[in-house]
Design a protein around this motif. Sequence first.
Motif, PDB file in Angstrom:
ATOM      1  N   VAL A  54      60.505  72.904 -21.369  1.00  0.00           N
ATOM      2  CA  VAL A  54      60.726  74.055 -22.246  1.00  0.00           C
ATOM      3  C   VAL A  54      59.994  73.863 -23.569  1.00  0.00           C
ATOM      4  N   LEU A  55      60.085  72.660 -24.127  1.00  0.00           N
ATOM      5  CA  LEU A  55      59.423  72.385 -25.401  1.00  0.00           C
ATOM      6  C   LEU A  55      57.910  72.540 -25.276  1.00  0.00           C
ATOM      7  N   LEU A  56      57.345  72.076 -24.161  1.00  0.00           N
ATOM      8  CA  LEU A  56      55.903  72.217 -23.937  1.00  0.00           C
ATOM      9  C   LEU A  56      55.502  73.686 -23.935  1.00  0.00           C
ATOM     10  N   ASN A  57      56.269  74.499 -23.237  1.00  0.00           N
ATOM     11  CA  ASN A  57      55.944  75.924 -23.175  1.00  0.00           C
ATOM     12  C   ASN A  57      56.065  76.587 -24.544  1.00  0.00           C
ATOM     13  N   PHE A  58      57.039  76.161 -25.324  1.00  0.00           N
ATOM     14  CA  PHE A  58      57.171  76.724 -26.665  1.00  0.00           C
ATOM     15  C   PHE A  58      56.001  76.316 -27.548  1.00  0.00           C
ATOM     16  N   CYS A 394      64.701  82.952 -18.268  1.00  0.00           N
ATOM     17  CA  CYS A 394      64.294  81.993 -17.232  1.00  0.00           C
ATOM     18  C   CYS A 394      64.211  80.586 -17.809  1.00  0.00           C
ATOM     19  N   LEU A 395      63.642  80.464 -18.999  1.00  0.00           N
ATOM     20  CA  LEU A 395      63.547  79.148 -19.632  1.00  0.00           C
ATOM     21  C   LEU A 395      64.930  78.589 -19.952  1.00  0.00           C
ATOM     22  N   ALA A 396      65.863  79.468 -20.312  1.00  0.00           N
ATOM     23  CA  ALA A 396      67.226  79.012 -20.605  1.00  0.00           C
ATOM     24  C   ALA A 396      67.897  78.444 -19.356  1.00  0.00           C
TER      25      ALA A 396
END
Length: 404
Positions: A54-58, A394-396
Motif C-alpha cells: 500500500v505504501l509503495l502505491n501511495f 481495494c487498498l484498504a
Amino acid sequence: MFLTIQKKTLLSFSTLLLLSLMMVFIAQLYIVKILCMIAIGVLMSKKIRVSKFVLLNFILILVYGVLGTGLGIIYQNPNPFQFLGVFFFWPIFWLFFISYFSTSPNLLERYLKVLFISHTVIVLFDLFYAVAAFNGIKLPNPFYGTETGFSIYENSTRMTFINLNTLTFSTPILFILFFSQYKFGINKIYQVINVILTIILLILSGRRSVMLMCVSVFIMPLLFSSCFSKEVRRTTGKVVLVLLVIVFIGAYYVENAYPGFWEGYYQVFLKAFDSSEEPIKFAQAKMFINAIFEKPFLGHGFGAIFFEPLPGRMIYSSYFELSYHQKLATTGIVGFTLIMFVFLSTLWYSFYLSKRNKDVTLVAFAVGLLFMLVADATNPVLCSFDLMWPLYLCLAKINSYQIN
C-alpha cells in the motif's frame, strides 16, 4: 470510557458520512466533506498502519502528482495544479482512512449498508426524475455541472447526471453481494428490488458504459463464483438465469408496447465505432496522439492546453473525455506507467487475495474498480476527489490482510 466510545462513534460516523456524500453529491458539499476529513484525521489516535504494498502505491501516486505538476510549472501551463489535489494532497488523507478501515472489522458491514442506501437513493432519484420528464414535468436539477439531467429522443433517452459514475462502481458490488448471498444486514427483497430498478435505470441512461453493465453484471458472479460458498455456487447459475428471464420478458413486453424502442439503444453502441457519429472522441484521439509523439517520455505536464481539431469542437481546453490518452499526453510514458501500475497492481492483487481467501467483498470491490477503469477510458472518473475512493477501498481491504 465514555469519551472513548464517543470518539469511536464520531470517527465511524464521519467516515461513513464522507463515503456517502462522495457517492451521492459528487463535486458538491466540499465544506462538509473537508470537515469529515478533518474529524477523521484528528480522531485517528492510533499510529497509521499500512503495508509495504500500500505504501509503495501511495508513493507512486505522489510521484505521479509531483511529476505532472512539476512539468506543468516548468512548461508554464495555465493550470499546472489541476490534479495536485487528487494525486498529492488527498492521497495523504486516504492513508488515515485506509489505516482506520483496515483495523476496524465492524466498519465493513456498516459501510456496505451505507453503500446500498446511497446507491438506492441515487437510483430512486434518477428514475423519479426520468418518470417526471416522460410526463412533461420539469424538475429542478440539483447536481453541479449538468444543465439537462434527462433528455428524451425519438427512440432513445440520455441521462447526464454525474452520479451515474458512482453506479459504475456500486452496481457490480451490490450485484455480486446479492448473487453470493452475502449477509450485510439488508433484506433480500430490498436487494431484488434494487437489482431490477438499477437495470431499468442503466438502460434508460443511454450511456454505453453503464448500459454495458446490464449484461456483464450477470456474467461476473459466474466468473468469480469460486469465492462463494459451495451451497451458493450450486444456485448461482439458477438465480442468474431466473433474473435474465425476467429481464428478457420485460424487454419483450416493452418492445411490443413501444415498437423500435430497443433499436435506438442498440444504435447508441454502434455510434461508438463510427467517426461520423462520434466525431469528438475521434478528434481527441488524433489530437492526443500528435501530442504524445511531441513529448513521449515525460509529456506536457498537468494543465496543458490542447486544441481539439475538426471533426471535433474546435476548442482549446485542458479537460477531455479520453482519460488515458490525456494521461499519456500530460505525463508521458513515465507518468502513465506509474499511475497504471497503481491501478493494475491494486486490481490484480485484489483478485488474487479474494480468490485465495474466498473474500466476496474484496472481489466485489475489485470488479467495481475494473468497471471504473473501463469507464475511465472515455469518461474521466479516476481523476477527481469524489471518484477515487474505489481504488482506496481495494487498498484498504488489501491492507487489512497484510497488517493483521
